[in-house]
Design a protein around this motif. Structure first.
Motif, PDB file in Angstrom:
ATOM      1  N   ARG A   3      -6.448  32.470   2.021  1.00  0.00           N
ATOM      2  CA  ARG A   3      -6.531  31.088   2.495  1.00  0.00           C
ATOM      3  C   ARG A   3      -5.217  30.354   2.229  1.00  0.00           C
ATOM      4  O   ARG A   3      -4.740  29.597   3.069  1.00  0.00           O
ATOM      5  N   ARG A  46     -12.412  20.974   4.515  1.00  0.00           N
ATOM      6  CA  ARG A  46     -12.333  21.545   3.168  1.00  0.00           C
ATOM      7  C   ARG A  46     -12.532  20.537   2.037  1.00  0.00           C
ATOM      8  O   ARG A  46     -12.678  20.937   0.896  1.00  0.00           O
ATOM      9  N   ASP A  93     -20.045  20.776  12.191  1.00  0.00           N
ATOM     10  CA  ASP A  93     -19.099  21.748  12.730  1.00  0.00           C
ATOM     11  C   ASP A  93     -18.855  21.604  14.230  1.00  0.00           C
ATOM     12  O   ASP A  93     -17.728  21.671  14.688  1.00  0.00           O
ATOM     13  N   ASN A 157     -10.355  28.138  10.202  1.00  0.00           N
ATOM     14  CA  ASN A 157     -11.076  27.789   8.974  1.00  0.00           C
ATOM     15  C   ASN A 157     -12.399  28.544   8.884  1.00  0.00           C
ATOM     16  O   ASN A 157     -12.778  29.002   7.805  1.00  0.00           O
ATOM     17  N   ARG A 158     -13.099  28.682  10.000  1.00  0.00           N
ATOM     18  CA  ARG A 158     -14.375  29.400   9.988  1.00  0.00           C
ATOM     19  C   ARG A 158     -14.162  30.864   9.640  1.00  0.00           C
ATOM     20  O   ARG A 158     -14.905  31.450   8.855  1.00  0.00           O
ATOM     21  N   SER A 161     -13.429  31.103   5.968  1.00  0.00           N
ATOM     22  CA  SER A 161     -14.646  30.901   5.175  1.00  0.00           C
ATOM     23  C   SER A 161     -15.510  32.146   5.188  1.00  0.00           C
ATOM     24  O   SER A 161     -16.079  32.528   4.162  1.00  0.00           O
ATOM     25  N   ASP A 164     -13.897  34.618   2.913  1.00  0.00           N
ATOM     26  CA  ASP A 164     -14.120  34.312   1.498  1.00  0.00           C
ATOM     27  C   ASP A 164     -15.512  34.736   1.046  1.00  0.00           C
ATOM     28  O   ASP A 164     -15.693  35.215  -0.068  1.00  0.00           O
ATOM     29  N   LYS A 165     -16.506  34.602   1.917  1.00  0.00           N
ATOM     30  CA  LYS A 165     -17.885  34.924   1.555  1.00  0.00           C
ATOM     31  C   LYS A 165     -18.183  36.410   1.666  1.00  0.00           C
ATOM     32  O   LYS A 165     -18.871  36.964   0.830  1.00  0.00           O
TER      33      LYS A 165
END
Length: 172
Positions: A3, A46, A93, A157-158, A161, A164-165
């Motif tokens: 990120r 964010r 969103d 960004n999606r 994210s 990250d998950k």
């Protein structure tokens, strides 16, 4: 870590586009403000801390590349990122109306602060001329570009994210 790298690349690409392409597509010396779009978008997506950090970096690079006063734009962009981060909790969103509204308000506030400190303090007091010839056209030009850029920033960004998950494989 991913990120941070992608965000740094986005900031550098935005400042490069602001200094090259936006200069070429300017209409009557009015150019869109890509850095406001980036700062507000990431503040919305964010939160306050990320919006403030991105705003500070965008403002600092603006000061280094375009201005003679170091720190002035960094302070303005930091405020913009911080205040747009307040809307993080009510951000939906799929709705583009909130980003359009916040970017227009942020660009308007940016133009007014620029006028106040750059022109008004030097004795140029024709505010409505500056508002009609520079601030509002720049705001509308920025809004037109927001419709395109915001979708790209939202997509990035999606994906970040999801990465990250779900691990590294989710990004590819």
């Amino acid at each position: 870590m991913r990120r941070k790298i992608v965000t740094g690349i986005l900031i550098l690409v935005s400042i490069l586009l602001q200094s090259t392409v936006c200069q070429m597509i300017s209409i009557a010396s009015i150019k869109p403000n890509l850095l406001i779009i980036l700062t507000v978008s990431f503040g919305l997506m964010r939160g306050r801390k990320d919006g403030m950090l991105i705003g500070f970096l965008c403002g600092l690079l603006t000061d280094l590349f375009f201005e003679s006063t170091l720190g002035f734009n960094a302070l303005i962009y930091t405020w913009v990122g911080y205040f747009s981060g307040y809307f993080y909790r009510i951000f939906y969103d799929d709705d583009i109306k909130t980003p359009l509204f916040l970017i227009s308000i942020s660009d308007l506030a940016y133009g007014i602060v620029q006028y106040g400190f750059r022109f008004l303090l030097r004795g140029r007091i024709d505010f409505f001329y500056y508002l009609g010839r520079i601030i509002l056209p720049e705001m509308f030009y920025t809004l037109i570009l927001t419709i395109i850029c915001y979708r790209i920033l939202y997509f990035i960004n999606r994906k970040l994210s999801l990465s990250d998950k779900g691990g590294i494989d989710s990004f590819v």
